[in-house]
Design an enzyme around this catalytic site. Sequence first.
Site, PDB file in Angstrom:
ATOM      1  N   PHE A 236       0.808  -1.225   0.000  1.00  0.00           N
ATOM      2  CA  PHE A 236       0.000   0.000   0.000  1.00  0.00           C
ATOM      3  C   PHE A 236       0.839   1.272   0.000  1.00  0.00           C
ATOM      4  O   PHE A 236       0.338   2.350   0.270  1.00  0.00           O
ATOM      5  CB  PHE A 236      -0.986   0.011   1.182  1.00  0.00           C
ATOM      6  CG  PHE A 236      -1.701  -1.292   1.375  1.00  0.00           C
ATOM      7  CD1 PHE A 236      -2.528  -1.794   0.380  1.00  0.00           C
ATOM      8  CD2 PHE A 236      -1.527  -2.038   2.521  1.00  0.00           C
ATOM      9  CE1 PHE A 236      -3.170  -3.015   0.537  1.00  0.00           C
ATOM     10  CE2 PHE A 236      -2.163  -3.259   2.693  1.00  0.00           C
ATOM     11  CZ  PHE A 236      -2.984  -3.744   1.696  1.00  0.00           C
ATOM     12  N   GLY A 463       0.947  -9.056  -3.459  1.00  0.00           N
ATOM     13  CA  GLY A 463      -0.332  -9.623  -3.056  1.00  0.00           C
ATOM     14  C   GLY A 463      -1.422  -9.390  -4.073  1.00  0.00           C
ATOM     15  O   GLY A 463      -2.558  -9.834  -3.903  1.00  0.00           O
ATOM     16  N   GLU A 699      -5.169   1.327  -7.213  1.00  0.00           N
ATOM     17  CA  GLU A 699      -5.447   2.477  -6.348  1.00  0.00           C
ATOM     18  C   GLU A 699      -6.747   3.210  -6.653  1.00  0.00           C
ATOM     19  O   GLU A 699      -7.311   3.865  -5.780  1.00  0.00           O
ATOM     20  CB  GLU A 699      -4.265   3.454  -6.421  1.00  0.00           C
ATOM     21  CG  GLU A 699      -3.027   2.882  -5.752  1.00  0.00           C
ATOM     22  CD  GLU A 699      -1.751   3.616  -6.106  1.00  0.00           C
ATOM     23  OE1 GLU A 699      -1.254   4.375  -5.267  1.00  0.00           O
ATOM     24  OE2 GLU A 699      -1.239   3.403  -7.220  1.00  0.00           O
TER      25      GLU A 699
END
Length: 732
Positions: A236, A463, A699
């Site tokens: 992230f 991921g 995103e």
Amino acid sequence: MIGEARNRMHGLDKVSGKAKYALEYEVDKPLYAIMVKSHISSGTIENIDESSIQDIPGIEMLIHSGNALKLNSTKKPSEGNPDVESEEISREPLADKKVYFAGQDIAIVVASNIEDAQLGASRLKVTYKKGEGRTDRSSVLKDYYEPRPEELQYSRGDFETAKNEADVVISEEYEIPTEHHNPMELSATTAIWDGDRLTVYDATQGVSNHQEGIARAFGLEPKNVRVIAQHIGGGFGCKGTLWPHTLLTAMAAKMTGRPVKMFLTREDMFTSVGHRPKVIQKVTLAADKNGKLEAGAHDTYSYTSKVGTFYESCGVTSAMLYDIPNFSMKHRYGRLNLPTPTYMRGPGESSGTYALEAAMDEMAEKLNMDPVEFRIINDTDRDLKKDLPFSSKHLKECYRRGAQLFGWENRNKNPGKMLKDGVLVGHGMATSTYPAHRSGGECNLTLRKDGTVLLRTATQDIGTGTYTVLGQIVADTLGVPFEKVIVEIGDSDYPKGPLSGGSQVTASAGSYVQLAAEKLRKKLGSTAIGQSESPYFQINENELQFENGKISDGSSEGENIENIVQRSGEENISVTYSTDETGAKQEEGYAYQSFGAVFVEANVDPDLGIITIPRITAVYDVGKVINRKLGNSQFYGGIIFGYGMGLLEHTKYDHGHVVNADLAEYYVPVNADINDLQVEYLDIPDYKFSSHGGRGIGEIGTTGVAAAIANAIYNATGKRIRKLPITLDKLI
């Protein structure tokens, strides 16, 4: 194959525990390192009392500024900071005794076991001379500077005149608190030296980037640094920067002469790997009575640290999203004694779309217009900031399809008037958007004589499913079964690949991998027609077809493509492809952006103020989606991230100290919070941008969600909350 909902290549390995993460690699006689953190926000270390831990039997070494190796700057020579002259900005870990924020790394305890290392770190006595630090984030409203004029300060037209002549004007402030990444896998590093060769297993979003930075720090050639990250448990943004713990692990291994493992605790994650900074945004919109926007302004007040230069660029989205002829954008920052902010899923865009899309809702309300129609009226086919047409834009279709799926026509436009089963019901929406990014890279693609195809490139899978989508692209382009493709990534020894940041890996690596597969197919074809034993000897190469792992001329059953390798007498047939080759980059003369529309239903208990979100519907225009199953997961994750931003997440400080640095007090969404998520995408390829027509999706799902929630809550209650997170105390 492209577009199919394939399962992850390593899905079984992950759920069975076979997939190895940075801390799990077995090394010979490892030591364990724990960082000691500063307890003050500003000042100088006067003394570190080594005698306070000398009775702990497992401790091998205490490393601090007095004995630490002196590292070189990890920045490239061109990456200086032209905005503010400050020696602190280029400071490397343990370079001196200065303290710039609470939680700064000031020493490392290295021990033969984790328990003694932790005990030593907790017992070490440190005395300080406190300085006068600044930790008040609101001070940036009056004490700030304006960096990067060409990037963060911008205007077009005459904003003031247009605003003063407009029929309707709104001007409001919106606030987002500090938020922290909380990936399931904590940041961790394992470092091993073999002479001048360094191997680092790291939880990183960029093996190639970290290789270069580590090499600069230790004065090594990049080829003598190997960074491995085969699996990462979420990033992230917090694992995209070369943070001190990685360098300090390698330093400890160098100084002790043994492999060293270091992991951050959950509390460490709040001070050591960045965060989304608090931002205060003032948005002004001015329109005529028919709803056409005439002027807009987006002013951002935020901060960066004393030892960093990260800027949360909130207004950039407002400068391009709507047809606003007169526009002003300013970004202002203060330097505070807080940890350095960093990228966090949709940096700038997630924060900026909250303020802009909440303001758009307020303007629609003031104009007595439907929020969807108001946005459609002000849609544009050009990026006005770049003065370029969009390569592909279907935002209006997203609005209309999303409204249809959600049942927007049932919305009561009068706030606070929709009651169902004793709770107030509201409907809200917002625009989602995120730029489409590409970067360079290269790969090696090999057909082996057993019929398997091996792909190697130094990108990584954080991921999101990179292994799988790259495998699908190879299988689709080369015409081989998916099960025959072996993807090896996450190793800097492979050909250089892109950082997992900016939603760019599929577009970047996916494009050059696809072009490599085309190159290999052509090489196989030319080899086959040149082999006298081949059924296709000397036929026209254009007649050859590749499908289901076979080569044919279209009129025969064909033969397995590995026969071409076997006849050649070689172990394999291989090609290398890089973005320097023709056709690997997107077309010039266009702005590249993805878009979407998100619709939210909010239920609010009128007596208690408790908020629930029973359903969220979103439709996206992101080009071609390579894997529908993984794509859905990315959109779900992004929406849930936005849910947390809107209703839960808030890092709390007390004089520079984080007071809720754990998952008991820092709230993130859990299964019980999330109800019905409905995601759809238009799936219209953008071949101007990438060879496979896809753009990034990691995103965009976060952008717009917090605003849509806030707008739905307003529609339910009639109360406009402009300060996130929206909690029950702000409603009752």
